[in-house]
Design an enzyme around this catalytic site. Structure first.
Site, PDB file in Angstrom:
ATOM      1  N   HIS A 110       0.827  -1.207   0.000  1.00 19.92           N
ATOM      2  CA  HIS A 110       0.000   0.000   0.000  1.00 19.92           C
ATOM      3  C   HIS A 110       0.865   1.262   0.000  1.00 19.92           C
ATOM      4  O   HIS A 110       1.917   1.291   0.625  1.00 19.92           O
ATOM      5  CB  HIS A 110      -0.940   0.012   1.215  1.00 19.92           C
ATOM      6  CG  HIS A 110      -2.124  -0.869   1.024  1.00 19.92           C
ATOM      7  ND1 HIS A 110      -2.036  -2.246   1.062  1.00 19.92           N
ATOM      8  CD2 HIS A 110      -3.413  -0.572   0.761  1.00 19.92           C
ATOM      9  CE1 HIS A 110      -3.235  -2.749   0.835  1.00 19.92           C
ATOM     10  NE2 HIS A 110      -4.087  -1.759   0.650  1.00 19.92           N
ATOM     11  N   PRO A 111       0.391   2.293  -0.673  1.00 17.82           N
ATOM     12  CA  PRO A 111       1.155   3.542  -0.721  1.00 17.82           C
ATOM     13  C   PRO A 111       0.988   4.350   0.572  1.00 17.82           C
ATOM     14  O   PRO A 111       0.016   4.154   1.306  1.00 17.82           O
ATOM     15  CB  PRO A 111       0.509   4.295  -1.887  1.00 17.82           C
ATOM     16  CG  PRO A 111      -0.913   3.818  -1.871  1.00 17.82           C
ATOM     17  CD  PRO A 111      -0.842   2.359  -1.458  1.00 17.82           C
ATOM     18  N   GLU A 126      -9.161   7.165  -4.465  1.00 15.21           N
ATOM     19  CA  GLU A 126      -9.445   7.215  -3.031  1.00 15.21           C
ATOM     20  C   GLU A 126      -8.724   8.382  -2.366  1.00 15.21           C
ATOM     21  O   GLU A 126      -9.319   9.124  -1.575  1.00 15.21           O
ATOM     22  CB  GLU A 126      -9.062   5.884  -2.368  1.00 15.21           C
ATOM     23  CG  GLU A 126      -9.969   4.743  -2.782  1.00 15.21           C
ATOM     24  CD  GLU A 126      -9.362   3.362  -2.631  1.00 15.21           C
ATOM     25  OE1 GLU A 126     -10.070   2.396  -2.936  1.00 15.21           O
ATOM     26  OE2 GLU A 126      -8.185   3.239  -2.230  1.00 15.21           O
ATOM     27  N   SER A 171      -6.321   3.567  -5.727  1.00 13.57           N
ATOM     28  CA  SER A 171      -5.614   4.418  -4.759  1.00 13.57           C
ATOM     29  C   SER A 171      -5.654   5.884  -5.168  1.00 13.57           C
ATOM     30  O   SER A 171      -5.853   6.762  -4.330  1.00 13.57           O
ATOM     31  CB  SER A 171      -4.163   3.970  -4.592  1.00 13.57           C
ATOM     32  OG  SER A 171      -4.094   2.804  -3.819  1.00 13.57           O
ATOM     33  N   ALA A 206      -8.946   3.080   5.466  1.00 10.81           N
ATOM     34  CA  ALA A 206      -9.894   3.215   4.362  1.00 10.81           C
ATOM     35  C   ALA A 206     -10.306   4.684   4.312  1.00 10.81           C
ATOM     36  O   ALA A 206     -11.019   5.158   5.193  1.00 10.81           O
ATOM     37  CB  ALA A 206     -11.097   2.302   4.577  1.00 10.81           C
ATOM     38  N   VAL A 207      -9.819   5.429   3.324  1.00  8.17           N
ATOM     39  CA  VAL A 207      -9.993   6.883   3.297  1.00  8.17           C
ATOM     40  C   VAL A 207     -11.335   7.338   2.744  1.00  8.17           C
ATOM     41  O   VAL A 207     -11.701   8.497   2.924  1.00  8.17           O
ATOM     42  CB  VAL A 207      -8.854   7.593   2.513  1.00  8.17           C
ATOM     43  CG1 VAL A 207      -7.506   7.320   3.143  1.00  8.17           C
ATOM     44  CG2 VAL A 207      -8.862   7.218   1.047  1.00  8.17           C
ATOM     45  N   PHE A 262       1.155   3.402   7.018  1.00 10.50           N
ATOM     46  CA  PHE A 262      -0.126   3.629   7.685  1.00 10.50           C
ATOM     47  C   PHE A 262      -1.242   3.327   6.691  1.00 10.50           C
ATOM     48  O   PHE A 262      -1.213   3.797   5.560  1.00 10.50           O
ATOM     49  CB  PHE A 262      -0.217   5.091   8.149  1.00 10.50           C
ATOM     50  CG  PHE A 262      -1.566   5.471   8.676  1.00 10.50           C
ATOM     51  CD1 PHE A 262      -1.932   5.141   9.970  1.00 10.50           C
ATOM     52  CD2 PHE A 262      -2.470   6.154   7.876  1.00 10.50           C
ATOM     53  CE1 PHE A 262      -3.176   5.498  10.468  1.00 10.50           C
ATOM     54  CE2 PHE A 262      -3.718   6.515   8.365  1.00 10.50           C
ATOM     55  CZ  PHE A 262      -4.069   6.176   9.664  1.00 10.50           C
TER      56      PHE A 262
END
Length: 173
Positions: free
Chosen positions: A73-74, A93, A90, A128-129, A125
């Site tokens: 994940h970025p 999001e 991504s 879910a944004v 970190f």
């Protein structure tokens, strides 16, 4: 590999198409949908069914595979990140949370928290944004940076599953 057909949202789809459709649901981890057909799968499928099957695959993966999934994940709000390394999901999001519109102060805070978090936990970190603002994300980062490593590993996995579920339900098929 045989290429069986299935019914998904009243449309016929074959397993290669399903794998292709789902390849970005779990960030840079095509092994997840690829394993979908290693077990029994219903002929009629829907989004909830696919989510549950993919979640089970991840839940039964090795600790190393899960750690690699987390690490794929970025970092959130990282302006230096190459856009071509972000999945389509991504990009959308992070944009929906306003992370592409950070001012200098917000960018500095995110950079500091990302670095502090990565040093402490050895992975990025994850939250879910969707539906969150930049401020919500920064607050959550500040809160979680004080967690312990095992707790944060479990939280990251829960957030990854939330992200996957949102992505599956957002599929236009």
């Amino acid at each position: 590999m045989s290429n069986k057909t299935f019914i998904f949202n009243s449309k016929t789809i074959n397993q290669d198409e399903i794998i292709d459709l789902l390849k970005g649901v779990y960030e840079h981890s095509p092994w997840v949908p690829a394993r979908l057909f290693s077990g029994k799968i219903n002929k009629k499928i829907n989004k909830e069914y696919l989510y549950e099957k993919l979640k089970m695959i991840v839940d039964h993966a090795s600790k190393t595979e899960k750690l690699n999934l987390i690490r794929s994940h970025p970092e959130l709000g990282n302006k230096l990140q190459k856009l071509n390394k972000l999945t389509k999901f991504s990009k959308e999001e992070q944009k929906s949370a306003g992370l592409d519109q950070c001012n200098e102060d917000e960018f500095e805070i995110l950079t500091y928290l990302n670095k502090q978090y990565r040093v402490q936990f050895e992975f990025p970190f994850i939250v879910a944004v969707k539906g969150l603002s930049k401020d919500d994300i920064i607050r959550e980062m500040k809160k979680r940076v004080d967690s312990n490593k095992e707790e944060e590993f479990e939280t990251a996995m829960k957030e990854i599953h939330k992200i996957a579920k949102l992505r599956i339900y957002d599929l236009n098929y």
